[in-house]
Design a protein around this motif. Sequence first.
Motif, short mmCIF file in Angstrom:
data_model
loop_
_atom_site.label_atom_id
_atom_site.label_comp_id
_atom_site.label_asym_id
_atom_site.label_seq_id
_atom_site.Cartn_x
_atom_site.Cartn_y
_atom_site.Cartn_z
N UNK A 339 0.84 -1.20 0.00
CA UNK A 339 0.00 0.00 0.00
C UNK A 339 0.87 1.26 0.00
N UNK A 340 0.32 2.29 -0.62
CA UNK A 340 1.04 3.57 -0.75
C UNK A 340 0.15 4.69 -0.24
N UNK A 341 0.78 5.71 0.39
CA UNK A 341 0.06 6.91 0.85
C UNK A 341 0.85 8.14 0.45
N UNK A 342 0.14 9.20 0.08
CA UNK A 342 0.80 10.47 -0.19
C UNK A 342 0.48 11.44 0.94
N UNK A 343 1.52 12.08 1.47
CA UNK A 343 1.36 13.02 2.58
C UNK A 343 1.77 14.41 2.09
N UNK A 344 0.79 15.31 1.84
CA UNK A 344 1.13 16.64 1.32
C UNK A 344 1.90 17.46 2.36
N UNK A 345 2.88 18.24 1.90
CA UNK A 345 3.64 19.14 2.77
C UNK A 345 4.47 20.08 1.90
N UNK A 346 4.97 21.13 2.52
CA UNK A 346 5.83 22.06 1.77
C UNK A 346 7.26 22.07 2.27
N UNK A 347 7.53 21.31 3.34
CA UNK A 347 8.87 21.25 3.92
C UNK A 347 9.15 19.81 4.32
N UNK A 348 10.28 19.27 3.90
CA UNK A 348 10.68 17.90 4.26
C UNK A 348 12.04 17.96 4.95
N UNK A 349 12.11 17.40 6.13
CA UNK A 349 13.36 17.36 6.88
C UNK A 349 13.75 15.91 7.13
N UNK A 350 14.93 15.53 6.66
CA UNK A 350 15.38 14.15 6.78
C UNK A 350 16.20 13.97 8.06
N UNK A 351 15.74 13.06 8.93
CA UNK A 351 16.43 12.81 10.20
C UNK A 351 16.55 11.30 10.41
N UNK A 352 17.12 10.62 9.40
CA UNK A 352 17.17 9.15 9.45
C UNK A 352 18.53 8.62 9.92
N UNK A 353 19.42 9.52 10.32
CA UNK A 353 20.70 9.07 10.84
C UNK A 353 21.84 9.94 10.36
N UNK A 354 22.99 9.77 11.02
CA UNK A 354 24.15 10.60 10.76
C UNK A 354 25.38 9.71 10.69
N UNK A 355 26.43 10.22 10.10
CA UNK A 355 27.66 9.44 10.01
C UNK A 355 28.86 10.37 10.04
N UNK A 356 29.98 9.84 10.48
CA UNK A 356 31.22 10.61 10.51
C UNK A 356 31.87 10.59 9.14
N UNK A 357 32.77 11.56 8.93
CA UNK A 357 33.55 11.61 7.70
C UNK A 357 34.98 11.12 7.99
N UNK A 358 35.65 10.55 6.99
CA UNK A 358 37.08 10.27 7.20
C UNK A 358 37.84 11.58 7.30
N UNK A 359 38.74 11.71 8.26
CA UNK A 359 39.40 12.99 8.51
C UNK A 359 40.77 13.06 7.86
#
Length: 483
Positions: A339-359
């Motif tokens: 099943x699929x749903x569409x959720x209307x919005x004008x702003x999307x913020x992605x907060x699905x995780x973070x990662x370090x960079x090689x330094x």
Amino acid sequence: MASRCWRWWGLSAWPRTRLPPAGSTPSFRHHFSTQEKTPQICVVGSGPAGFYTAQHLLKHPQAHVDIYEKQPVPFGLVRFGVAPDHPEVKTAHSGRCAFWGNVEVGRDVTVPELREAYHAVVLSYGAEDHRALEIPGEELPGVFSAWAFVGWYNGLPENQELEPDLSCDTAVILGQGNVALDVARILLTPPEHLERTDITKAALGVLRQSRVKTVWLVGRRGPLQVAFTIKELREMIQLPGARPILDPADFLGLQDKIKEVPRPRKRLTELLFRTATEKPGPEEAVRQASASRAWGLRFFRSPQQVLPSPDGRRAAGVRLAVTRLEGVDEATRAVPTGDIEDLPCGLVLSSIGYKSRPVDPSVPFDSKLGVIPNVEGRVMDVPGLYCSGWVKRGPTGVIATTMTDSFLTGQMLLQDLKAGLLPSGPRPGYAAIQALLSSRGVQPVSFSDWEKLDAEEVARGQGTGKPREKLVDPQEMLRLLGH
């Protein structure tokens, strides 16, 4: 004169914890030669992990610790990542600890150069990259990383050009962790409540004009798998002018399962359950009825696509796959039902995780996990190199978790020092690095320099009743210091 360094303890939000007796600090009195009474150690990163590591290392009676930070100002996550309406987490002096800001390791100085100058090097530089959604439409205007949004309202220099458009009615945050709740709370908090925090002037101006009335926090799994903590949830439930939207159907059959989960998770899920299923008391009912804004948790939904506006010029919604759970306990995973749903919005913020960079190319790095491969903080196959915090274990846990983790790394380093596993003979420490930086035109910011910037920020905030008005332009900071 060496810059002074803080002790990060006694803060209400950072509970004191003790390491087990097995981790007691070793005695160094007879293990270090008389000519080398000062182990020179440096820590890269001045967030909680860096300072907690330094705090433990200073238990050695002669150790000198230098903390390097790429920003001109200290505190990392606590300045730039903690929500501005959480002042109790922001605060907190040793003659054997120095802070050197405006020094980017990997660019201004390399890790091999640090290892040459110090007996040991600890990498504690956190997780700066967000994990990409990897779905169509995520490049559309109106889609941001929640981490960049947090940096924007907290004054992180590289995020000051973000310019989020808050003229829409609905925002969708993809993720159900503490960062997601922080962002939702800032979006929905009445601006007059934010005026007394250290949120940046520019961000406050944008939030005053915001038309966002509803914020949805979307998660692939269910109420038992949310990643936020009870403190943040309580704040959202009690947020002035906002009411929660939870679907009682999402909580069917959970009562028996709640009894079996560990206590912190149990208390959290019980609060969610009560909020979703119980009728509010008279006072709370009146408060919710008068609320002009709302927030809700959408469970069992996985983002498939960011939907474009008719002209294709910005985000207008998110297409979500409905999911169901398979497996038990830690192995529980979300699988699509079709099943699929569409959720209307004008702003999307992605907060699905973070990662370090090689330094630095010389440092082993697991790009898939976004961490430095290590055993209890010892970087694999590189003696004398250590890591702590998110770059060690990934971006998980709260500040108290980082404290325990950092103390453990510090403990391992001190054990190695006692066992004679670190380089013998004196090391020049900062004197060598200062010469290198000077030859490269880099001007480090000391802790006494930071105190001048701190005083300037506090003075600028006094006129408007704020605890401080953050400086957000590194060049302005350096000009104020005469650099």
